[in-house]
Design an enzyme around this catalytic site. Structure first.
Site, PDB file in Angstrom:
ATOM      1  N   TRP A   1       0.838  -1.207   0.000  1.00  0.00           N
ATOM      2  CA  TRP A   1       0.000   0.000   0.000  1.00  0.00           C
ATOM      3  C   TRP A   1       0.869   1.252   0.000  1.00  0.00           C
ATOM      4  CZ3 TRP A   1      -2.222   2.600   4.913  1.00  0.00           C
ATOM      5  CH2 TRP A   1      -1.313   2.517   5.966  1.00  0.00           C
ATOM      6  N   ASP A   2       2.166   1.067   0.274  1.00  0.00           N
ATOM      7  CA  ASP A   2       3.115   2.181   0.244  1.00  0.00           C
ATOM      8  C   ASP A   2       2.955   2.974  -1.049  1.00  0.00           C
ATOM      9  OD1 ASP A   2       3.924   0.070   1.934  1.00  0.00           O
ATOM     10  OD2 ASP A   2       5.948   0.856   2.074  1.00  0.00           O
TER      11      ASP A   2
ATOM     12  N   GLU B   1       0.546  -3.052  12.527  1.00  0.00           N
ATOM     13  CA  GLU B   1       0.808  -4.497  12.414  1.00  0.00           C
ATOM     14  C   GLU B   1       1.206  -5.132  13.735  1.00  0.00           C
ATOM     15  OE1 GLU B   1       3.637  -4.663   9.162  1.00  0.00           O
ATOM     16  OE2 GLU B   1       2.038  -4.486   7.672  1.00  0.00           O
TER      17      GLU B   1
ATOM     18  N   LYS C   1       2.277   0.370  16.191  1.00  0.00           N
ATOM     19  CA  LYS C   1       3.513   0.406  15.405  1.00  0.00           C
ATOM     20  C   LYS C   1       3.652   1.725  14.639  1.00  0.00           C
ATOM     21  CE  LYS C   1       5.841  -2.178  11.705  1.00  0.00           C
ATOM     22  NZ  LYS C   1       5.689  -3.227  10.689  1.00  0.00           N
ATOM     23  N   GLN C   2       2.533   2.169  14.053  1.00  0.00           N
ATOM     24  CA  GLN C   2       2.597   3.303  13.111  1.00  0.00           C
ATOM     25  C   GLN C   2       1.208   3.927  13.006  1.00  0.00           C
ATOM     26  OE1 GLN C   2       3.118  -0.026  10.272  1.00  0.00           O
ATOM     27  NE2 GLN C   2       2.281   1.403   8.776  1.00  0.00           N
TER      28      GLN C   2
HETATM   29  C1  BGC Z   1       4.734  -1.449   7.558  1.00  0.00           C
HETATM   30  C2  BGC Z   1       3.739  -1.498   6.416  1.00  0.00           C
HETATM   31  C3  BGC Z   1       4.474  -1.252   5.109  1.00  0.00           C
HETATM   32  C4  BGC Z   1       5.626  -2.209   4.953  1.00  0.00           C
HETATM   33  C5  BGC Z   1       6.448  -1.939   3.728  1.00  0.00           C
HETATM   34  C6  BGC Z   1       5.843  -2.434   7.291  1.00  0.00           C
HETATM   35  O1  BGC Z   1       6.807  -2.348   8.301  1.00  0.00           O
HETATM   36  O2  BGC Z   1       4.108  -1.757   8.772  1.00  0.00           O
HETATM   37  O3  BGC Z   1       2.733  -0.516   6.608  1.00  0.00           O
HETATM   38  O4  BGC Z   1       3.581  -1.391   4.072  1.00  0.00           O
HETATM   39  O5  BGC Z   1       6.481  -2.110   6.073  1.00  0.00           O
HETATM   40  O6  BGC Z   1       7.012  -0.677   3.781  1.00  0.00           O
END
Ligand code: BGC
Length: 777
Positions: A355-356, A496, A609-610
């Site tokens: 999704w980045d 995550e 996490k984010q």
């Molecule tokens: C993040 C995801 C991201 C992926 C690739 C993961 O660590 O939690 O949101 O899509 O890294 O960058």
């Protein structure tokens, strides 16, 4: 002896004159931190990405050259497909009067390695004293051509300073490269043509993609071209030549050029290795190639994206660094390819797209180069068959997009096993490929965003409507009926660190948004293009689905703010244990938490996490009040570790929205240093594409205040105190605008033949075609 370390390994202020804020330099050679520079200073053109490993080899290096879209899967079921590490064409070993040139031996009297962002050229300047006391000046430069995407050009000069030089060069095309041990290629033909051009062919062992690599050399002594004595060797998966020029006199300079090329059967214009040889044979020398390359960067990149930050030099450099890498990582030449989470700069995330792309990188292209944005979205359209397969395998309908994507037909490619669990000692299961499902709505969102910015009806008719409908078909089949409402249970949201949660707010809201948009476009097509609607209906059974969208969307549970205005991230988050995160927030490396806890334990704590609820508040911003945004920031930010690089950019933009300029700027400062900063371990596996796209969003959407809401363009600039100006381009519905914000004025130039309508600080204004509007702010 290595030269004395300065305090900071990287310097940002070496550029002067036309190169001011264009150069990043490494000031001492650090054999322990090679990965940082290999990735952050990597070169690329979207066709291939070359890690900036040095010509001579070192034990801790990770060499890498990745050609976009050439995925291969090796060890049967255990491994997922990945972008293979192509043969290394850059290796050159120099023996100077019998001693191998190595910066870890002898004495480094001067060292500087510089990436020039403007010209996309990497250079090294070295003064070296051999273990026997002989001194040499060496310079190295190289680029990966933006003008001829197959070409890598290198130039080396050597000047003996303390006596004559007997030089021996060993230069190869080395197909012994692996992806951390995995060999992806079957050995192919090796050959030398006309005593000059080395060739190494290879074929990926599962996807059967043919690679042909070439390299040739040119020698000059004090401006005279000559051919030194040379010998050709072939080894397993390696072809190399040795060159032994006549003695080079003290203070004379020998120049060696190595021009290499890679061609693959993935290329749209691929015919065979012979035609590739003919093409390669006609390439020019370093300087001529460089002129074309430099012009391509000037015309296609810097004039296309003339983004300027006035007031803080580092920030100007940082936004150029972002645009530089956005260019290197994006396969703008081929709509069958997408952007890897580490671009083409390392093996991290195996070259897969997440999704980045849609949420973090695409806004840059949608706003500043819609053609490229369209291609990236076409990739999703072309991968619908894999998404349909994934839906079927999971007993759903429609298009369920893979969490990680590679080649078009591959479908889901997320690995199943990840890092070691410190408690059980077993690998941790990666659930994202099974249950991180929001990506399906994220793609629909990006389609809509692109359409709003561009009015590209042709794209919508060929790809866009179908993407919005097919994703909505998935969502209606995914929803679960419970107590007279619909829910989405058992997912991973953007955070995550929480697995198998019910009703992740971000996922539910985005699914709802997706369903509503499908209903809207169904209604619209019924009026405006019934023939297209009929064709899509036949394919996706839209009549039945339309009923279901309406019924289910109205009853889809959307977690509401509680009495403290906090939106529950999921059904159980708010009841989980809270721990003191101070040590983990202060840790220099991400993931420090997992030295103390495993994922099951973290699952039971209020640790994020984010950006999760935060990204919802950004993407669907007009559905939430400022009070709700503030309350959620206050609640979640202290519990967020920003362990994903894409978190801080979102937080910075939200801080701008909340009117906290200092906070927004400090978040930006951290985001912009993820790859460019002094942390010498942060980028080993590759640069962080989403974070780099996020930097651009912070600048334009955060500080520039550019937002598209309900199909209208809004501008609400809020420059950081330290900035005196900000300039950037935007495409808006066919007009190209150049926005220049200063402390108290806003100048918008419309560079096209079409008027542009936008809302500035709440008031609608028209910027007439080919004119400039100046307002005070
Ligand atoms: C993040 C995801 C991201 C992926 C690739 C993961 O660590 O939690 O949101 O899509 O890294 O960058």
């Amino acid at each position: 002896m290595l030269q004395k370390k300065e305090n900071q390994a990287l310097k940002y202020d070496k550029g002067a004159g036309e190169f001011k804020n264009w150069l990043i330099s490494e000031t001492y050679f650090n054999p322990e931190a090679l990965g940082k520079v290999e990735a952050a200073f990597s070169l690329g053109n979207g066709y291939m990405g070359l890690r900036s490993a040095t010509e001579e080899r070192y034990p801790n290096e990770v060499r890498g050259n990745f050609v976009a879209g050439t995925f291969n899967k090796f060890l049967g079921d255990k491994e997922v497909t990945e972008l293979p590490n192509a043969a290394d064409m850059t290796e050159m070993t120099f023996t100077l009067n019998g001693t191998t040139f190595q910066l870890t031996t002898g004495e480094v009297l001067y060292f500087e390695r510089t990436l020039n962002l403007k010209n996309a050229e990497l250079s090294r300047h070295i003064h070296w004293r051999s273990p026997y006391g002989e001194e040499y000046k060496l310079t190295f430069s190289r680029f990966v051509s933006l003008d001829n995407k197959h070409i890598i050009a290198q130039k080396v000069t050597i000047t003996p300073l303390s006596g004559d030089l007997n030089l021996k060069l060993n230069s190869s095309i080395n197909g012994q490269m692996t992806n951390t041990g995995t060999q992806h290629f079957k050995e192919g033909v090796m050959r030398l043509y006309n005593q000059k051009i080395m060739k190494l062919e290879a074929r990926t062992n599962e996807s059967n993609i043919d690679f042909t690599h070439f390299a040739r050399h040119e020698f000059t002594l004090e401006n005279n071209v000559f051919t030194p004595k040379n010998t050709i060797f072939m080894d397993r998966r390696k072809i190399f030549m040795t060159f032994e020029p006549e003695t080079i006199k003290k203070n004379e300079t020998i120049t060696i050029e190595k021009i290499s090329g890679v061609y693959t059967s993935r290329d749209k214009d691929w015919q065979n290795a012979d035609t590739a040889l003919a093409t390669f044979s006609s390439t020019a020398n370093y300087d001529t190639l460089f002129d074309a390359h430099r012009s391509a960067w000037k015309n296609n990149v810097w004039e296309q994206y003339p983004i300027q930050i006035e007031g803080v030099d580092f920030d100007q450099l940082a936004i150029r660094f972002a645009v530089y890498h956005l260019t290197c990582m994006t396969p703008a030449h081929d709509n069958r390819m997408n952007i890897g989470a580490k671009g083409l700069s390392g093996e991290g995330y195996k070259g897969h797209a997440f999704w980045d792309t849609e949420i973090f990188v695409l806004p840059f292209f949608t706003t500043s180069n819609p053609k490229v944005a369209r291609q990236l979205l076409e990739y999703r359209s072309l991968s619908i068959p894999g998404a349909v397969r994934k839906a079927k395998e999971n007993n759903y309908q429609g298009a369920m997009f893979p969490w990680e994507s590679a080649w078009l037909e591959d479908g889901e490619v997320t690995p199943i096993w990840g890092a070691a669990d410190i408690i059980t000692g077993e690998p941790t299961k990666i659930w994202s490929g099974f249950i991180e499902q929001h990506i399906t709505a994220d793609i629909a969102f990006a389609v809509w965003q692109y359409y709003q910015f561009t009015d590209d009806q042709d794209f919508m008719e060929k790809h866009g409507y179908e993407l919005i409908f097919a994703t909505a078909v998935f969502w209606q089949s995914r929803l679960e009926e419970k107590d007279n409402r619909y829910e989405i249970t058992g997912v991973v949201g953007p955070d995550e660190y929480k697995e198998h949660v019910d009703n992740n707010a971000f996922t539910n809201y985005m699914a709802h948004w997706n369903l509503e948009k499908a209903i809207h476009y169904y209604d619209l097509l019924q009026q405006e293009n019934p023939a297209l609607l009929k064709a899509l209906s036949d394919k996706w059974d839209l009549k039945t689905n339309y009923q279901k969208w309406q019924e289910k969307s109205a009853k889809l549970y959307l977690p509401q703010p509680n009495s403290e205005l906090v939106i529950p991230q999921d059904d159980t988050y708010l009841s989980k244990k809270i721990i003191d995160l101070t040590p983990y927030k202060a840790a220099s490396q991400v993931g420090a938490l997992f030295l103390d806890y495993n994922l099951d334990q973290v699952n039971d704590m209020q640790i994020t996490k984010q950006a999760d609820v935060m990204i919802l508040l950004y993407l669907l911003e007009n559905e939430f009040s400022p009070e709700v945004k503030q309350a959620n920031w206050d609640y979640y930010e202290p519990k967020t570790l920003h362990d994903s690089s894409l978190s801080r950019a979102t937080h910075s933009i939200l801080a701008s929205d909340l009117g906290d300029k200092d906070l927004a700027y400090s978040m930006f400062e951290k985001a912009s240093r993820i790859d460019l900063g002094q942390n010498m371990k942060s980028s080993d596996a590759g640069i962080h594409s989403a974070s780099i796209g996020g930097i651009w969003q912070v600048v334009v959407n955060g500080f520039g205040g550019v937002r598209m809401l309900d199909g209208k363009l809004y501008l609400h600039p809020q420059l950081p105190e330290k900035w005196t100006g900000l300039k950037f381009p935007i495409y808006w519905k066919g007009s190209r605008l150049l926005v220049h914000i200063t402390k108290n004025a806003l100048e918008i130039s419309n560079l096209s033949n079409k008027d542009a309508l936008l809302t500035l600080h709440g008031n609608e204004i028209t910027i007439l075609a080919n004119s400039t509007t100046l307002t005070t702010i």
